[in-house]
Design an enzyme around this catalytic site. Sequence first.
Site, PDB file in Angstrom:
ATOM      1  N   ARG A 193      48.968 -25.882 -40.876  1.00  0.00           N
ATOM      2  CA  ARG A 193      48.098 -27.097 -40.048  1.00  0.00           C
ATOM      3  C   ARG A 193      46.995 -26.438 -39.202  1.00  0.00           C
ATOM      4  O   ARG A 193      46.764 -27.089 -38.034  1.00  0.00           O
ATOM      5  CB  ARG A 193      48.868 -28.122 -39.377  1.00  0.00           C
ATOM      6  CG  ARG A 193      50.047 -28.625 -40.187  1.00  0.00           C
ATOM      7  CD  ARG A 193      49.614 -29.480 -41.651  1.00  0.00           C
ATOM      8  NE  ARG A 193      50.622 -29.860 -42.198  1.00  0.00           N
ATOM      9  CZ  ARG A 193      50.293 -30.572 -43.383  1.00  0.00           C
ATOM     10  NH1 ARG A 193      49.116 -30.264 -44.199  1.00  0.00           N
ATOM     11  NH2 ARG A 193      51.360 -31.210 -44.048  1.00  0.00           N
ATOM     12  N   LYS A 312      63.562 -26.250 -35.067  1.00  0.00           N
ATOM     13  CA  LYS A 312      63.553 -27.146 -36.188  1.00  0.00           C
ATOM     14  C   LYS A 312      64.708 -27.145 -37.029  1.00  0.00           C
ATOM     15  O   LYS A 312      64.792 -26.095 -37.800  1.00  0.00           O
ATOM     16  CB  LYS A 312      62.052 -27.124 -36.763  1.00  0.00           C
ATOM     17  CG  LYS A 312      62.121 -28.128 -37.948  1.00  0.00           C
ATOM     18  CD  LYS A 312      60.583 -28.170 -38.626  1.00  0.00           C
ATOM     19  CE  LYS A 312      60.581 -29.003 -39.761  1.00  0.00           C
ATOM     20  NZ  LYS A 312      59.458 -28.821 -40.446  1.00  0.00           N
ATOM     21  N   GLU A 316      63.024 -31.512 -43.202  1.00  0.00           N
ATOM     22  CA  GLU A 316      62.062 -31.210 -44.242  1.00  0.00           C
ATOM     23  C   GLU A 316      62.820 -29.565 -44.732  1.00  0.00           C
ATOM     24  O   GLU A 316      61.951 -28.785 -44.976  1.00  0.00           O
ATOM     25  CB  GLU A 316      60.744 -30.580 -43.462  1.00  0.00           C
ATOM     26  CG  GLU A 316      59.970 -31.856 -43.160  1.00  0.00           C
ATOM     27  CD  GLU A 316      58.863 -31.758 -42.666  1.00  0.00           C
ATOM     28  OE1 GLU A 316      57.727 -32.511 -42.736  1.00  0.00           O
ATOM     29  OE2 GLU A 316      58.515 -30.707 -41.628  1.00  0.00           O
ATOM     30  N   LYS A 385      58.212 -35.712 -30.509  1.00  0.00           N
ATOM     31  CA  LYS A 385      56.836 -36.018 -30.839  1.00  0.00           C
ATOM     32  C   LYS A 385      56.339 -37.277 -30.102  1.00  0.00           C
ATOM     33  O   LYS A 385      57.310 -38.171 -29.788  1.00  0.00           O
ATOM     34  CB  LYS A 385      56.618 -36.254 -32.306  1.00  0.00           C
ATOM     35  CG  LYS A 385      56.641 -34.865 -33.154  1.00  0.00           C
ATOM     36  CD  LYS A 385      56.198 -34.980 -34.461  1.00  0.00           C
ATOM     37  CE  LYS A 385      56.469 -33.850 -35.147  1.00  0.00           C
ATOM     38  NZ  LYS A 385      55.716 -33.802 -36.800  1.00  0.00           N
ATOM     39  N   ASP A 390      54.652 -39.231 -37.191  1.00  0.00           N
ATOM     40  CA  ASP A 390      54.198 -37.761 -37.290  1.00  0.00           C
ATOM     41  C   ASP A 390      52.642 -37.459 -36.988  1.00  0.00           C
ATOM     42  O   ASP A 390      51.688 -37.541 -37.665  1.00  0.00           O
ATOM     43  CB  ASP A 390      54.267 -37.302 -38.872  1.00  0.00           C
ATOM     44  CG  ASP A 390      53.973 -35.925 -38.969  1.00  0.00           C
ATOM     45  OD1 ASP A 390      54.213 -35.320 -37.846  1.00  0.00           O
ATOM     46  OD2 ASP A 390      53.964 -35.408 -40.002  1.00  0.00           O
ATOM     47  N   GLU A 412      55.949 -33.647 -27.310  1.00  0.00           N
ATOM     48  CA  GLU A 412      55.464 -32.732 -28.258  1.00  0.00           C
ATOM     49  C   GLU A 412      54.196 -33.469 -28.805  1.00  0.00           C
ATOM     50  O   GLU A 412      54.034 -34.404 -29.490  1.00  0.00           O
ATOM     51  CB  GLU A 412      56.246 -32.337 -29.631  1.00  0.00           C
ATOM     52  CG  GLU A 412      55.506 -31.210 -30.532  1.00  0.00           C
ATOM     53  CD  GLU A 412      56.426 -30.944 -31.662  1.00  0.00           C
ATOM     54  OE1 GLU A 412      55.965 -30.793 -32.729  1.00  0.00           O
ATOM     55  OE2 GLU A 412      57.745 -31.229 -31.448  1.00  0.00           O
ATOM     56  N   GLU A 418      45.604 -32.549 -37.557  1.00  0.00           N
ATOM     57  CA  GLU A 418      46.276 -32.483 -39.050  1.00  0.00           C
ATOM     58  C   GLU A 418      45.956 -33.787 -39.461  1.00  0.00           C
ATOM     59  O   GLU A 418      45.804 -33.847 -40.827  1.00  0.00           O
ATOM     60  CB  GLU A 418      47.924 -32.258 -38.945  1.00  0.00           C
ATOM     61  CG  GLU A 418      48.433 -32.585 -40.268  1.00  0.00           C
ATOM     62  CD  GLU A 418      50.053 -32.511 -39.985  1.00  0.00           C
ATOM     63  OE1 GLU A 418      50.676 -32.955 -41.120  1.00  0.00           O
ATOM     64  OE2 GLU A 418      50.659 -32.091 -39.067  1.00  0.00           O
ATOM     65  N   HIS A 546      49.547 -43.231 -41.792  1.00  0.00           N
ATOM     66  CA  HIS A 546      50.094 -42.205 -42.931  1.00  0.00           C
ATOM     67  C   HIS A 546      49.481 -42.587 -44.115  1.00  0.00           C
ATOM     68  O   HIS A 546      50.237 -42.560 -45.337  1.00  0.00           O
ATOM     69  CB  HIS A 546      51.566 -42.464 -43.027  1.00  0.00           C
ATOM     70  CG  HIS A 546      52.076 -40.788 -43.337  1.00  0.00           C
ATOM     71  ND1 HIS A 546      51.862 -40.226 -44.470  1.00  0.00           N
ATOM     72  CD2 HIS A 546      52.870 -40.144 -42.583  1.00  0.00           C
ATOM     73  CE1 HIS A 546      52.472 -39.067 -44.633  1.00  0.00           C
ATOM     74  NE2 HIS A 546      52.798 -38.727 -43.285  1.00  0.00           N
ATOM     75  N   TRP A 568      57.140 -40.099 -48.217  1.00  0.00           N
ATOM     76  CA  TRP A 568      56.142 -39.086 -48.301  1.00  0.00           C
ATOM     77  C   TRP A 568      54.712 -39.782 -48.877  1.00  0.00           C
ATOM     78  O   TRP A 568      53.773 -39.355 -49.591  1.00  0.00           O
ATOM     79  CB  TRP A 568      56.600 -37.852 -48.826  1.00  0.00           C
ATOM     80  CG  TRP A 568      57.598 -37.153 -48.264  1.00  0.00           C
ATOM     81  CD1 TRP A 568      57.675 -37.088 -46.898  1.00  0.00           C
ATOM     82  CD2 TRP A 568      57.991 -36.047 -48.906  1.00  0.00           C
ATOM     83  NE1 TRP A 568      58.748 -36.228 -46.410  1.00  0.00           N
ATOM     84  CE2 TRP A 568      58.687 -35.418 -47.737  1.00  0.00           C
ATOM     85  CE3 TRP A 568      58.144 -35.092 -50.116  1.00  0.00           C
ATOM     86  CZ2 TRP A 568      59.427 -34.128 -48.119  1.00  0.00           C
ATOM     87  CZ3 TRP A 568      58.690 -33.962 -50.118  1.00  0.00           C
ATOM     88  CH2 TRP A 568      59.399 -33.297 -49.169  1.00  0.00           C
TER      89      TRP A 568
END
Length: 727
Positions: A193, A312, A316, A385, A390, A412, A418, A546, A568
Site C-alpha cells: 500500500r 498483527k 488475513e 483502526k 478498513d 491507527e 489506499e 468498500h 472481500w
Amino acid sequence: MLTLTRRRGDVGRVFLAGILALLCCISPARAEDGHDLWLRYAPVGPSKVEGYRSALGNVVAPDRTPTQRVAREELRRGVAGLLGSEPRFRASPAGDAALVLGTPTSAPWLAPLVHELEGLGDEGYLLRRTRLDGRDALVVAARRDIGVLYGVFHLLRLVQAGASLDGLDVSEVPRVKLRLLNHWDNLDGYVERGYAGASLWDWHTLPGWEDPRYTDYARANASIGINGTVLNNVNADALSLSPAYLRKAAALADVFRPYGIRVYLSARFSAPMELGGLDTADPLNPDVRQWWRTKAEEIYALIPDFGGFLVKANSEGQPGPQDYGRTHADGANLLADALAPHGGVVMWRAFVYAHDVPEDRAKQAYNEFVGLDGAFRDNVVVQVKNGPIDFQPREPFHPLFGAMPRTPLMMEFQITKEYLGFATHLVYLGPLYEEVLRADTHARGPGSTVARVVDGSLESHALSGIAGVANIGDDRTWSGSHFDQANWYAFGRLAWNPNQSARDIAVDWVAMTFSPAPDVVAPIVAMMMGSREAAVDYMTPLGLHHLMARGHHYGPGPWVVGGPRADWTSVYYHRADRDGIGFDRGTRGSDAVSQYAPAVARTLDDLAQVPDTLLLWFHHVPWQHRLHSGRPLWGELVHRYTRGVAYVERMQATWEGLRGKIDAPRHAHVAAFLRIQRDEAHWWRDASVAYFQSINGLPLPAGEAPPPHPLAYYQSLQFPYAPGDGR
C-alpha cells in the site's frame, strides 16, 4: 562563431563555464523537487529580516550531547536559510546574546524556570520572551534535550509563517505518549500500500551504509513531534527478528536517537518456530515464553531504547494465539512479559478477520476484543483502526473506542491513501482525522470524545498512542506527491495534540511548503479543506463503502462479487437491489448499532436522525427515500457523485490561478496530478452511476449527464499492475 583552433586550456575553461551555467539554471528546480518537505527555510520577506535577526542572530546553546548538537544545527540551518546569515553561538547569555536554548541542567541560567518546566514532562517545551540576567532574551527551554529540539522546530515554524516573536509565550506538552509511524515495508524493498516508490530502508547495505536520507527522515519526524517508527510490515517476516536484521535495525536506531525517535518492530507470532526451531508458538508454552524473553534480551543489547513490538495476529492469514485456542490477551501478554523488564510496549492490532465470514464484518473486532477488557498487561495497548471496516473514505468511529475502559486504546490512521486515490489524488486527510477524533463516544456521557479515549484522559491511562500507516518511500517527494506530504505533517501535529484544528495545521503547512503570502495560503487551504469531502462524493457518497476494485483497490468496482470471501466483495457492503441500497446495521438488521453507547446507537438507528453522510452504512434504504436535502435517494446519490467531480475541476482552476506564485517544477507536477484526479473522478462517477442504474432501472435525475460508456466497458477495465498491492 566558435573556432576549432582554441588551446586546450581555453576549451577547459569554456567547458567549466558551461557546466557552471547549467548548474545555475537547474539548481532552482532541484531545490524545489519536494525533498525539503515543510523544512525549506525559504528566505523571509525583506521587511522582516532585521527584526528576526535581532532575536535569532546571537544564540546561547549547549552542544555536549547528540540531541543538543542536533538542535544547534537545526537552528543554524533554519536561520541561515530564512535570514541569509549564520547565527553566532555564545557560551553564556552575556553580551548581546538574544536567544537562549537549553535545560536547567545544560544551561544553569535557566534555573529560575525549573519549577515551571517540571510541569512540561520529558518532551514539553517553553518559548518565551523574558528577562535573563537583566537582559531581554528569547528562551527555548525544556526539562530534557528533546524538548528543546521540539521547541526549536516550533520557533522556526513561526518564523517560516512570518509570525511576530514579540511577547511570545508558548507552553507545549504532547497529549499522547506514543506518536508513531507504521511502515508497511517488506525486507525486499517493496512497500505494501505504498505509492512513493520502494522502501526508504536499504536493508542490503545496512548496517554498513547509513543513507543521509535516514537523517532527513528523522528531522522531518522530529519537527512534528513523532517519536517512534515501526520499521517493517505488520504482515511480518520472521527474519526481521534475526540477528542480522536486528543489527540493521540497530544502525537505524542510532541515526534516529538524537531526534527522539525510538525504533519498533512488527513481530511475527510464529517466529519461535521459524527462527527458533520450536514446534509450537503457543503463548502458554514455557519454551515459547523463554524464547521471547531471550529474544528481548538480544534486542535490547543492540538497541537499549527499543520501543517494542507491533503485532498483527489471526487476521488475513497471519498466525496468532487463536491457532492454539488462546485469546488475543494471551498472545499480547506473552510478548509484554518479555519486554516489561526493559520498558518495552506491545501494540496489539484489533484489525481481525474470522476464519468464517461473519454476519457483519463491521462487528468482528468489537466481538473479539470487548470481552478481554482488563485482561491485558499494563504495557499493552490495543491498536484500533479509526473505523470498523478498513480505512474507507468515510466510516463511523470504531465502536471499540469507549467500550474498553480498562484497556488503553491506540488510534491507527492511514496516511497512505489506499482507498483514497493513492498518491495522485489531492485529498487532505486532516479533516478526516479531526472528524474521528472529535466524534463523541458518549462512553461517560457527552464529551467522551475519541480524542479523550486515545490520549488516555477519559479513563486516566498512563499509556496512550496514535499510529499512522506511513506514505513514505524513496521518491524525491517522500510521499509520491507534493500534497500527500500534508497528510504526514497533519498526522504528526494531531498526534501531538488531537484537539488541534485541521485548518490551522493546513495554514502552517502551506506557508512553510509553498509560501506564507496570503494570496497563496488562502486558496490552497480552501482547496485542501474540501478535498476529502469531494473524494467521498465521487467515490463512496452517503455512507457507501468498500466499492473499490478487488485486491489493489484502484478505481471503482461496485460490481465485484465472488472469490474466496463474501466480505472481500463490494456487493457484500452496498447490498443494492431493485428496491434499495445500503447495509442494514440497525436493530432490525445486523444490530451493529448496539455496539455503540446507547445515545449514539439511538441516533444511528433512527432514519430520521442518522446523518446523511452515514445513511447507507447503517440502513438499507428505498431508492425513493427522501433525504434532508429534499431529494430522493437516487437523485441525491447521483448529485453527490457529480458534485465530487465538479470540486476537482474547481481545484484545477484554483491551482492554475496560482501559476507564477508557485515554483514551476512543483506547479507543473501538481497540475498533472490534478488532471489525473479529474479523469479518475469522472471514471468513478460514471462507472458507479452506470452500475447502480443497472440495478434500480431508474432514469437519471434531470440535468445529470449519462455515463459516456455502457456498464460493460467499465467492468472490462483491468489493472493487474496497479501499485501498492500486497504480494
